[in-house]
Every structure is written in structure tokens, then in C-alpha cells.
Design an enzyme around this catalytic site. Sequence first.
Site, PDB file in Angstrom:
ATOM      1  N   ASP A   7       0.878  -1.170   0.000  1.00  0.00           N
ATOM      2  CA  ASP A   7       0.000   0.000   0.000  1.00  0.00           C
ATOM      3  C   ASP A   7       0.916   1.221   0.000  1.00  0.00           C
ATOM      4  OD1 ASP A   7      -2.334   1.641   0.257  1.00  0.00           O
ATOM      5  OD2 ASP A   7      -1.901   1.827   2.395  1.00  0.00           O
ATOM      6  N   GLU A  68      -1.680  -1.697  -4.956  1.00  0.00           N
ATOM      7  CA  GLU A  68      -2.811  -0.872  -5.385  1.00  0.00           C
ATOM      8  C   GLU A  68      -2.435  -0.048  -6.607  1.00  0.00           C
ATOM      9  OE1 GLU A  68      -4.433   1.847  -2.536  1.00  0.00           O
ATOM     10  OE2 GLU A  68      -5.388   0.263  -1.380  1.00  0.00           O
ATOM     11  N   HIS A 142      -2.321   1.370   6.994  1.00  0.00           N
ATOM     12  CA  HIS A 142      -1.514   1.149   5.789  1.00  0.00           C
ATOM     13  C   HIS A 142      -1.102  -0.322   5.694  1.00  0.00           C
ATOM     14  CE1 HIS A 142      -1.394   5.487   5.455  1.00  0.00           C
ATOM     15  NE2 HIS A 142      -1.001   5.531   6.716  1.00  0.00           N
TER      16      HIS A 142
END
Length: 163
Positions: A7, A68, A142
Amino acid sequence: MLVFGLDPGLNYTGWAVVLKEPSGSLSLLDTGTICTTSCSDLNDKLFCIFSGLSAIIQKFSVSVASIENVFVNLNPKASMFLCYARAASLLACLSSNVKIFEYSPTKIKKCVFGNGRASKEQIAFVVRSSLGLSEDASFSSHASDAIAAALCHIFSSGNRYGI
């Protein structure tokens, strides 16, 4: 299957190493957040992300990463900084010959929670329950998002039960 979930963020980059056994059971080997808030220079932040992730890749001998995709932020400058962090993360993977799979935040949430608009709290709950972690298990949002990215790849590569 060993998956390195990422992330990326310029100040906080979450990471996780998740193992799916042939039996289908899932284990969180390690997770954390690379914090670059003490770095004053952009280049230092990027190097910190790159070197930190590179060390984790080497430690766990990961060969697959799930990250991501970039999403469009209302603030163009924030989107640009996110792209820098993603680039440092991708380079850490590429320099170690790690195969990269990219998923949108909506896809990750839908895959893990069943709803592409799930909240951070909902994702954290599903992450804990999928890995059999207690509610006391503590990690940053996170890191939770990085675990979710890894789980998304695992779940997308076959069903949850390894059948």
C-alpha cells in the site's frame, strides 16, 4: 503461495507478507509500515521506501507482489506524490525480479470484503478474520491495506479454500 502486499504512500508505505499454504490456510508472516515523515527531502523519502522494501523482499524471498493501482485524487499534487511512492515500490520489486500484480482500491475492497466501498475499519476486520488474528492484533491502516492487497491477489488466483 507467498504474496508481498503493498500500500504505497509517500509518508507511510504499508507492506505485508502473506502465505497461502497448499491446504488453503492463510498466514501473516510479517507486516509493517515504512514511515518517511522524518525525511525532509523527497529523494530521501523515495530512497527510504525503495531500500526498506528491498530489504523485506530479500528477507522473505518473495517472488510475487500485489499493489494498489493509482487512483485519481482530488488534489493533483497528492496524486503526483503517490505516483512517486508507487514508482519506488515498483522499482524495489522489479530490481529483485518480483512479479507485480496491480489491483484498483475498489477491486481490493470488493475482493476482500465484498463491497468496493468498504471502510478502513471493515477491511481491518476482514483482514483479521481471514488470517485468524485476534481483535487485539495491532497494525496500521496502511499495513492493513497491504494485507488486503495480498489477500486480493490470493483470492483472485483461486478461491479462498484452495479447491
